[in-house]
Design an enzyme around this catalytic site. Structure first.
Site, PDB file in Angstrom:
ATOM      1  N   GLU A  54      17.558  59.147 -20.673  1.00  0.00           N
ATOM      2  CA  GLU A  54      16.408  58.862 -21.556  1.00  0.00           C
ATOM      3  C   GLU A  54      15.093  59.271 -20.905  1.00  0.00           C
ATOM      4  OE1 GLU A  54      17.228  57.941 -24.682  1.00  0.00           O
ATOM      5  OE2 GLU A  54      19.220  58.175 -23.796  1.00  0.00           O
ATOM      6  N   PRO A  72       8.719  65.992 -23.799  1.00  0.00           N
ATOM      7  CA  PRO A  72       8.079  66.164 -25.114  1.00  0.00           C
ATOM      8  C   PRO A  72       6.743  65.433 -25.209  1.00  0.00           C
ATOM      9  CG  PRO A  72      10.378  65.484 -25.353  1.00  0.00           C
ATOM     10  CD  PRO A  72      10.021  65.321 -23.907  1.00  0.00           C
ATOM     11  N   ARG A  85       7.073  86.156 -15.241  1.00  0.00           N
ATOM     12  CA  ARG A  85       6.806  87.505 -15.745  1.00  0.00           C
ATOM     13  C   ARG A  85       5.338  87.886 -15.660  1.00  0.00           C
ATOM     14  NH1 ARG A  85       5.204  87.760 -20.708  1.00  0.00           N
ATOM     15  NH2 ARG A  85       6.139  89.764 -21.236  1.00  0.00           N
ATOM     16  N   ASP A 120       1.657  92.568 -24.542  1.00  0.00           N
ATOM     17  CA  ASP A 120       2.419  91.493 -25.147  1.00  0.00           C
ATOM     18  C   ASP A 120       1.862  90.991 -26.447  1.00  0.00           C
ATOM     19  OD1 ASP A 120       4.375  91.263 -23.386  1.00  0.00           O
ATOM     20  OD2 ASP A 120       3.497  89.616 -22.254  1.00  0.00           O
TER      21      ASP A 120
HETATM   22  N1  4HQ Z   1      13.279  66.838 -22.750  1.00  0.00           N
HETATM   23  N2  4HQ Z   1       9.856  69.979 -23.476  1.00  0.00           N
HETATM   24  C1  4HQ Z   1      14.244  64.582 -22.535  1.00  0.00           C
HETATM   25  C2  4HQ Z   1      12.664  67.674 -23.672  1.00  0.00           C
HETATM   26  C3  4HQ Z   1      11.547  68.574 -23.287  1.00  0.00           C
HETATM   27  C4  4HQ Z   1      10.745  69.299 -24.185  1.00  0.00           C
HETATM   28  C5  4HQ Z   1      13.065  66.864 -21.306  1.00  0.00           C
HETATM   29  C6  4HQ Z   1      14.294  65.914 -23.224  1.00  0.00           C
HETATM   30  C7  4HQ Z   1      13.050  65.498 -20.676  1.00  0.00           C
HETATM   31  C8  4HQ Z   1      14.295  63.441 -20.405  1.00  0.00           C
HETATM   32  N3  4HQ Z   1      11.095  68.854 -22.078  1.00  0.00           N
HETATM   33  N4  4HQ Z   1      14.211  64.717 -21.091  1.00  0.00           N
HETATM   34  N5  4HQ Z   1      10.819  69.318 -25.520  1.00  0.00           N
HETATM   35  O1  4HQ Z   1      13.010  67.645 -24.829  1.00  0.00           O
HETATM   36  O2  4HQ Z   1      10.072  69.699 -22.192  1.00  0.00           O
END
Ligand code: 4HQ
Length: 251
Positions: A114, A87, A152, A167
């Site tokens: 985590e 994130p 894709r 698209d």
């Molecule tokens: N995570 N976009 C926590 C995500 C995520 C997202 C991936 C959760 C990594 C450790 N990854 N882990 N949103 O929420 O890519």
């Protein structure tokens, strides 16, 4: 394109790519998929790959050594960047997807717990990528989203039936409404323009719907594009028609 995924759940990636376009792309030889499990590189007798966070707090952190060695093994498969799904990364959009689809190789790093030790990001990650502002329990679903969106676009992956040229997002707009048989469902008829057979009028109607829906639902997207004269006129028409409907008391 070759995609290598570093993951504690390789079956999640392999199984998720056994459907739809990623499957077809693999069968056609357009996509080569590899998975690398940090657990296979653990030196611990219990095959641990995580440890408690310095500073305390809940949860566990993926350790440097087994992840770093899995990345190193994946690196031998090509020349592509290491992309950590998180994130904290830059949001994945269709512009980024197009850029990724031009790579001959990419290594996706899917974290659990985590997340990963920050020093892995410092030393081994080229780019952080987020699929959206919400929290997953692991990076694997994000990696599958990334693979699907990128695959894709690989030349030859889509039949002309599902051509990427038409698209939603092709020109930065939302998609127009789609209809198929039967012509009437309950009291809902297919818009007459779609059954009348005038292809120029159909194209005009669809573009107007795309513009109108983008204006209503995602005005932020409209701000990112420059509408040409025809598009401006069609959107004005849509807005005018919709104001007419409001004053009629229609939905
Ligand atoms: N995570 N976009 C926590 C995500 C995520 C997202 C991936 C959760 C990594 C450790 N990854 N882990 N949103 O929420 O890519």
């Amino acid at each position: 394109m070759r995609i290598d995924v570093v993951t504690l759940f390789p079956d999640m990636i392999q199984d998720g790519c056994r459907y739809g376009i990623p499957r077809i792309a693999q069968e056609k030889g357009l996509l080569q998929l590899g998975t690398w499990n940090p657990r296979d590189y653990s030196r611990n007798k219990h095959r641990n790959v995580d440890d408690r966070p310095y500073g305390g707090g809940p949860g566990m952190v993926m350790q440097v050594q087994p992840v770093a060695e899995a990345i190193t093994a994946a690196r031998a498969e090509g020349q592509g960047p290491v992309i950590y799904l998180s994130p904290q990364g830059r949001r994945l959009d269709q512009t980024a997807v197009r850029r990724f689809a031009e790579l001959p190789h990419a290594i996706l790093l899917a974290g659990r717990y985590e997340g990963i030790d920050e020093r892995l990001i410092t030393r081994h990650v080229d780019e952080e990528c987020s699929i959206g502002d919400y929290v997953l329990s692991g990076g694997e679903p994000a990696a599958l989203v990334w693979i699907d969106a990128v695959t894709r676009l690989l030349p030859g992956a889509l039949g002309d039936e599902e051509s990427a040229l038409c698209d939603s997002f092709m020109d930065g707009l939302l998609d127009y409404p789609h209809y198929s048989r039967p012509e009437v469902v309950d009291d809902l008829a297919v818009p007459a323009v779609l059954t009348a057979g005038n292809h120029a009028e159909i194209a005009r109607w669809r573009l107007k719907q795309s513009l109108g829906r983008t204006w209503r639902r995602r005005p932020d997207l409209l701000e990112q594009i420059d509408l040409n004269e025809e598009q401006q006129a069609l959107l004005a028409e849509y807005i005018r028609e919709q104001q007419t409907m409001e004053s009629d008391g229609n939905p």
